[in-house]
Scaffold this motif. Structure first.
Motif, short mmCIF file in Angstrom:
data_model
loop_
_atom_site.label_atom_id
_atom_site.label_comp_id
_atom_site.label_asym_id
_atom_site.label_seq_id
_atom_site.Cartn_x
_atom_site.Cartn_y
_atom_site.Cartn_z
N ARG A 51 0.14 -9.26 -2.96
CA ARG A 51 0.73 -7.93 -2.99
C ARG A 51 0.12 -7.06 -4.08
O ARG A 51 -0.20 -5.91 -3.89
N TYR A 52 -0.03 -7.63 -5.27
CA TYR A 52 -0.47 -6.84 -6.42
C TYR A 52 -1.97 -6.85 -6.67
O TYR A 52 -2.50 -5.98 -7.33
N PHE A 53 -2.65 -7.85 -6.15
CA PHE A 53 -4.08 -7.97 -6.39
C PHE A 53 -4.82 -7.94 -5.07
O PHE A 53 -5.54 -8.88 -4.72
N GLY A 54 -4.66 -6.87 -4.32
CA GLY A 54 -5.29 -6.76 -3.01
C GLY A 54 -6.80 -6.73 -3.08
O GLY A 54 -7.40 -6.62 -4.15
N THR A 55 -7.40 -6.82 -1.93
CA THR A 55 -8.87 -6.80 -1.86
C THR A 55 -9.41 -5.41 -1.63
O THR A 55 -10.61 -5.19 -1.72
N GLY A 56 -8.54 -4.46 -1.33
CA GLY A 56 -8.99 -3.08 -1.09
C GLY A 56 -8.29 -2.12 -2.04
O GLY A 56 -7.44 -2.50 -2.82
N CYS A 57 -8.69 -0.89 -1.92
CA CYS A 57 -8.13 0.16 -2.76
C CYS A 57 -7.66 1.29 -1.86
O CYS A 57 -8.40 1.71 -0.97
N PRO A 58 -6.43 1.80 -2.05
CA PRO A 58 -5.97 2.89 -1.20
C PRO A 58 -6.79 4.16 -1.41
O PRO A 58 -7.34 4.39 -2.48
N ASP A 59 -6.86 4.97 -0.37
CA ASP A 59 -7.57 6.24 -0.44
C ASP A 59 -6.67 7.25 -1.16
O ASP A 59 -5.74 7.79 -0.56
N LEU A 60 -6.93 7.46 -2.42
CA LEU A 60 -6.09 8.35 -3.23
C LEU A 60 -6.21 9.80 -2.79
O LEU A 60 -5.34 10.62 -3.09
N ASN A 61 -7.26 10.15 -2.06
CA ASN A 61 -7.42 11.52 -1.56
C ASN A 61 -6.39 11.86 -0.50
O ASN A 61 -6.18 13.04 -0.21
N GLN A 62 -5.74 10.85 0.08
CA GLN A 62 -4.74 11.08 1.11
C GLN A 62 -3.34 11.29 0.53
O GLN A 62 -2.40 11.56 1.25
N LEU A 63 -3.20 11.18 -0.80
CA LEU A 63 -1.89 11.32 -1.43
C LEU A 63 -1.50 12.78 -1.62
O LEU A 63 -2.36 13.65 -1.75
#
Length: 129
Positions: A51-63
């Motif tokens: 949950r906390y150490f995922g393999t991807g990173c969310p697209d912060l531009n969509q926030l």
């Protein structure tokens, strides 16, 4: 590091997982950390690590602007979405907030004190410290 937050998407190397503890280090700086699950957690350490150490990173531009501001500062603000709060603060403790479908989430502020985040239609409407 005691109670320190690490910026979202910081690359880390997990060095060990044992019992209710995961040890890891910042891949850039080498600073070492321990993640210790609270004894009331209802999931396994492996589930917490996933949950906390995922393999991807969310697209912060969509926030939304409110979400982005909260994520950048590690704070919660009125107008943020539930997704933004999770990205900014992490998941609330399971024993205090058993489901994310609730309209009140409880977080630890200090070792002894909590604060509450209030939602309406998935958007923060208030914060009580």
């Amino acid at each position: 590091q005691n109670g320190q937050r690490i910026a979202i998407c910081t690359p880390v190397n997990i060095t060990s997982i044992r019992g209710r503890e995961a040890r890891f280090e910042d891949a850039r700086t080498g600073v070492r950390y321990r993640y210790i699950m609270h004894r009331s957690a209802r999931t396994t350490i492996d589930q917490h690590v996933a949950r906390y150490f995922g393999t991807g990173c969310p697209d912060l531009n969509q926030l939304t602007p409110e979400d982005l501001s909260g994520v950048q500062t590690g704070q919660v603000y009125q107008g943020m979405t539930k997704q933004g709060v999770v990205l900014a603060l992490g998941y609330p403790p399971e024993h205090r907030t058993p489901t994310l479908h609730q309209d009140v989430w409880r977080y630890w502020q200090t070792r002894m004190g909590t604060f509450e985040v209030y939602f309406s239609n998935g958007v923060v409407t208030g914060i009580r410290r």
